[in-house]
Design an enzyme around this catalytic site. Structure first.
Site, PDB file in Angstrom:
ATOM      1  CG  ASN A   1     116.086 -33.779  -0.568  1.00 22.87           C
ATOM      2  OD1 ASN A   1     116.054 -34.798  -1.254  1.00 22.87           O
ATOM      3  ND2 ASN A   1     116.664 -32.664  -0.981  1.00 22.87           N
TER       4      ASN A   1
ATOM      5  CD1 TRP B   1     116.512 -20.484   0.642  1.00 18.34           C
ATOM      6  CD2 TRP B   1     114.861 -21.977   0.564  1.00 18.34           C
ATOM      7  NE1 TRP B   1     116.722 -21.401   1.656  1.00 18.34           N
ATOM      8  CE2 TRP B   1     115.727 -22.326   1.622  1.00 18.34           C
ATOM      9  CE3 TRP B   1     113.747 -22.788   0.317  1.00 18.34           C
ATOM     10  CZ2 TRP B   1     115.512 -23.434   2.430  1.00 18.34           C
ATOM     11  CZ3 TRP B   1     113.539 -23.902   1.129  1.00 18.34           C
ATOM     12  CH2 TRP B   1     114.414 -24.212   2.171  1.00 18.34           C
TER      13      TRP B   1
ATOM     14  NE  ARG C   1     114.477 -31.176  -9.343  1.00 16.99           N
ATOM     15  CZ  ARG C   1     114.416 -31.439  -8.043  1.00 16.99           C
ATOM     16  NH1 ARG C   1     113.227 -31.481  -7.436  1.00 16.99           N
ATOM     17  NH2 ARG C   1     115.509 -31.649  -7.332  1.00 16.99           N
TER      18      ARG C   1
ATOM     19  CG  ASP D   1     118.981 -32.685  -6.868  1.00 11.89           C
ATOM     20  OD1 ASP D   1     118.836 -31.625  -6.220  1.00 11.89           O
ATOM     21  OD2 ASP D   1     119.967 -32.908  -7.597  1.00 11.89           O
TER      22      ASP D   1
ATOM     23  N   GLY E   1     109.019 -18.998  -2.581  1.00 16.65           N
ATOM     24  CA  GLY E   1     110.202 -18.787  -3.403  1.00 16.65           C
ATOM     25  C   GLY E   1     110.996 -17.549  -3.051  1.00 16.65           C
TER      26      GLY E   1
ATOM     27  CG  ASP F   1     117.359 -32.962   4.780  1.00 16.09           C
ATOM     28  OD1 ASP F   1     118.134 -33.179   5.706  1.00 16.09           O
ATOM     29  OD2 ASP F   1     117.694 -32.421   3.712  1.00 16.09           O
TER      30      ASP F   1
ATOM     31  CD  GLU G   1     114.397 -31.527  -4.000  1.00 19.13           C
ATOM     32  OE1 GLU G   1     114.014 -32.279  -4.939  1.00 19.13           O
ATOM     33  OE2 GLU G   1     115.376 -30.771  -4.096  1.00 19.13           O
TER      34      GLU G   1
ATOM     35  CD  GLU H   1     121.217 -33.169   4.712  1.00 20.39           C
ATOM     36  OE1 GLU H   1     120.403 -32.248   4.907  1.00 20.39           O
ATOM     37  OE2 GLU H   1     122.329 -32.996   4.169  1.00 20.39           O
TER      38      GLU H   1
ATOM     39  CG  HIS I   1     111.718 -29.417   1.750  1.00 20.98           C
ATOM     40  ND1 HIS I   1     111.552 -28.999   0.453  1.00 20.98           N
ATOM     41  CD2 HIS I   1     112.951 -29.972   1.800  1.00 20.98           C
ATOM     42  CE1 HIS I   1     112.629 -29.282  -0.248  1.00 20.98           C
ATOM     43  NE2 HIS I   1     113.493 -29.881   0.545  1.00 20.98           N
TER      44      HIS I   1
ATOM     45  CD  GLU J   1     115.554 -28.241   4.878  1.00 20.37           C
ATOM     46  OE1 GLU J   1     116.601 -27.682   5.228  1.00 20.37           O
ATOM     47  OE2 GLU J   1     115.134 -28.241   3.705  1.00 20.37           O
TER      48      GLU J   1
END
Length: 291
Positions: A125, A200, A279, A133, A204, A108, A135, A106, A123, A110
């Site tokens: 990805n 989200w 993270r 993961d 958030g 992305d 991003e 994929e 966003h 967004e």
């Protein structure tokens, strides 16, 4: 042209070739009736202006979405979007390439909606074999709701580059040599959806969708996949013996575009997974350590 051909002594074989060329030239401009299927949303997804415009709508009952009729294995694909105006907090407009199956690939774009006056967040990805993961997020340097802007994906065997109005904002290189999976083997369709993600999307999930503003509308035009390899019946249109590889299939960023990329990432990037130490307390993914 038809009346001229009918009144002249042009061989039928030539007539067929001319009509075929005319048809191909007409389809090269992109037409939503020819190029896409509505996936869901009923009347909320509307093709207008003889196929030159597509609107997606979101209300409290449902969002909407569409997908390309063709699958692609590598390409340089453009679409012009005009995003939901006003108070779009809680909405997400997704524009992406995706393959099938549980180990999908994929790529992305967004667009995360905002409170009136606040900037959209773009966003991005990349997924390979079902794992993402990766991003990166950006503020755009213009109002994406005031007019159409071109969002492009260059995907070739060496790299993926995200462009906004021809300016590169992100490059994801093929680093299979150090064990990083890269989308390279699975054909993907182009999709776009408009949906509610107020659990989200905005701060958030702190800011909820204001349904008094519905329906929310995102608009699309000028789709162009002329520079793409169409996948059909297990084969690529770029695998013909007579095919001369186009420049985009090995395209890289030249020095001018590298400068533009650096400018965007310095001035407009607001999140980079490769800089999120909280993270990844055990260390960043291997691609983050490559220059």
């Amino acid at each position: 042209m038809a009346s001229f051909l009918a009144s002249s002594r042009v061989p039928m074989s030539v007539v067929l070739v001319l009509f075929t060329l005319a048809s191909l030239m007409g389809s090269s401009l992109g037409n939503f009736y020819q190029d896409f299927d509505i996936m869901w949303g009923d009347w909320r997804a509307m093709i207008l202006n003889d196929g030159e415009l597509l609107n997606l709508n979101l209300d409290q009952a449902s969002g909407s979405g569409f997908q390309s009729k063709n699958e692609y294995l590598f390409g340089k694909i453009d679409m012009q979007l005009k995003l939901v105006p006003g108070n779009s907090a809680g909405t997400v407009t997704a524009y992406y390439l995706q393959s099938k199956g549980s180990a999908w690939d994929e790529i992305d774009f967004e667009f995360l909606g905002n409170l009136s006056g606040d900037p959209y967040i773009l966003h991005t990805n990349v997924y390979s074999q079902g794992k993402g993961d990766k991003e990166q997020q950006f503020y755009l340097w213009f109002d994406p709701t005031a007019d159409f802007h071109t969002y492009s994906i260059l995907w070739n065997p060496q790299r993926i580059i995200f462009f906004v109005d021809g300016t590169p904002i992100r490059e994801f290189k093929n680093m299979e040599s150090i064990g990083v999976p890269f989308p390279k083997y699975q054909p993907m369709r182009l999709y776009s959806t408009l949906w509610n993600a107020d659990n989200w999307a905005t701060r958030g999930g702190l800011v909820k969708t204001d349904w008094s503003q519905a329906p929310f509308t995102a608009s699309y035009t000028h789709f162009n996949a002329n520079n793409a390899c169409v996948w059909f019946n297990g084969a690529s249109s770029c695998d013909s013996n007579n095919f001369s590889p186009p420049s985009w299939l090995s395209e890289d960023l030249d020095s001018a575009n590298l400068d533009k990329l650096q400018w965007v990432q310095t001035n407009n990037m607001i999140y980079n997974y490769c800089a999120d130490a909280k993270r990844f307390p055990q260390g960043f993914p291997p691609e983050c350590n490559m220059s």
